[in-house]
Design an enzyme around this catalytic site. Sequence first.
Site, PDB file in Angstrom:
ATOM      1  N   THR A 377       0.885  -1.053  -0.090  1.00 58.74           N
ATOM      2  CA  THR A 377       0.138  -0.183  -0.021  1.00 58.74           C
ATOM      3  C   THR A 377       0.988   1.167   0.058  1.00 58.74           C
ATOM      4  OG1 THR A 377      -1.701  -1.355   1.068  1.00 58.74           O
ATOM      5  CG2 THR A 377      -1.828   1.101   1.609  1.00 58.74           C
ATOM      6  N   SER A 448     -10.619  -2.870   5.658  1.00 63.01           N
ATOM      7  CA  SER A 448      -9.315  -2.447   5.383  1.00 63.01           C
ATOM      8  C   SER A 448      -8.712  -2.157   6.627  1.00 63.01           C
ATOM      9  CB  SER A 448      -9.283  -1.230   4.523  1.00 63.01           C
ATOM     10  OG  SER A 448      -8.196  -0.487   4.477  1.00 63.01           O
TER      11      SER A 448
HETATM   12  N1  GLY Z   1      -5.198  -3.695   1.276  1.00 62.24           N
HETATM   13  C1  GLY Z   1      -4.826  -3.216   2.502  1.00 62.24           C
HETATM   14  C2  GLY Z   1      -5.776  -2.671   3.289  1.00 62.24           C
HETATM   15  O1  GLY Z   1      -6.826  -2.004   2.829  1.00 62.24           O
HETATM   16  O2  GLY Z   1      -5.708  -2.661   4.579  1.00 62.24           O
END
Ligand code: GLY
Length: 568
Positions: A377, A448
């Site tokens: 991310t 998330s």
């Molecule tokens: N895909 C990582 C999150 O949204 O935490």
Amino acid sequence: MKKVTIGIFFILLSLTSCKNESSIETSKTENRGRIAKKAMVVSARVEASKIGVEILKAGGNAFDAMMATEMALAVTYPYAGNLGGGGFLVYRLADGTKGALDYREKAPLASSKNMYLDNDGEVVKDLSTVGSKAVGVPGTIAGIFKAQKRFGKLDVGTILKPVIELAKQGYTVTKQQEKRFTEYDSIIRAVNGKKMLYNNTIKAGDTITNLALAKTLQRIANNGHDEFYKGETAKRLVDYLQSKGSIITLEDLAKYEAKWRNPITFQYDDLSITSMSPPSSGGICLNQIMTMVEPFDLKDYGHNTLKTIQVVVEAEKRAYADRSFYLGDPDFVDIPTETLTSAVYLEERMSNFSFRTPTPVDSISHGKITGHESDETTHYSIVDQYGNAIAVTTTLNGAYGSKLYAEDLGFFLNNEMDDFSSKPGEPNYYGLIGAEANSIAPEKRMLSSMTPTIVEKDGEFHMSVGTPGGSTIITSVLQTILNIHEFGMTMQEAVNAPRFHNQWLPDEIRMEPNSFDDKLVQQLKALGYNINQTRTPVIGKVDGILMLDDGTLEGGADKRGDDTAVGF
Ligand code: GLY
């Protein structure tokens, strides 16, 4: 502290050669990161931070710079920067108004709860992580347009111009990028059936251009938000996705909307903290952990000491257990936020904590239920010259998302569908476990951990912070705030300090390798904690901005990546 004046020296450095770039108005001290008088952007790439600052200098504000920085990350950091993913924004306006924007991906209309299970009800390996079935309906373009339209000052064409130029002229590949292009080459090739733009022939120092992405961005600059969701780009994207077996339709894109959300706000000592609400678990978990550790004298225990680690880890365990059971998309599930974050409830949660022995994971919650996110991310923080501050975390989920690369459009597609629980109550592909609250349903947003966070002190802006790192995002943000508030670190020190992580299950403390004293590790083991120093070489890459007492801004660009602070 030694002060170094930045002058001609910086002008001579190449774009990628330093962690903290700035104009002549800024200076750097030994223990602090880049200092800027008026405004700052800290992101995973120097080019993205520079373009954000360029937009600010052109009279734009943080929301204009958000659009430019986010798209510049899509150009220069395809690992996580994106058009094909989603994210969250937390903001604090100059007048103190706070808010949050959710541009998380959604499950396609044709999705279903058991779409990743075979006839025997078992999870089909790779289906939710790699290739077209893993892709959620992207939210990034909707997010940056919604934020910019409401708060921005410049026109979209002006904002995107330098980004389009960057995609055309190219950027210099770093050593870390070369390593990743090599590492992921075979899977990207396997998913796409041929070598893509990003491949193992690219070396550090090479220049990469992305003309397809430049054209996509130009169409978006010309035609706006609808270009991506209803226009030529939408049609090309859906044609491409469907040719690869995706269930995403033009209707999915047309129906996608970013949503304003009420952020999670809470007090810790004299700090007022604002963080992301569901469908991210970040704000609620951060609130829970900080409230549980607040009664303990961490300052007295000291940074990364046995007692501090015990208290923080035990609070983390309890928060992640709750996260796993209760949290999901608030448009689909009722989340008992008030109870989960109440001081009385959290005091009760910590009532069986003891310094003598770890609390057994089985005694902590309803059952073996937890969520999963992967690590790839990216986060950026921006403070503008008008006093607005933003914290933005955006993702494709996995590294290069689903690995599916829309060559004609110049970007990767996410594999965010894997953030749902493919099979509630059972371990998923990564050996982690999911819950009913986060099961798949058409148009639902997957849970998330992204935790873009803004901290105020005495009613004024104090800090903007966030990080990538999947489930470790929350605990990295937590430790960065504690490092500054409890342990007196500078922003840069706080960001660089070694980090640890516990998420209830698996029953272990993850610690950055080669970062903690062996004696401390042995003490934790002797108490009965399982220690994992191998799972991941780094925990998060935090990018933050701290306002100092004299009103200047300190950027913290994580040493673990190519992250860079730029300011003026
Ligand atoms: N895909 C990582 C999150 O949204 O935490």
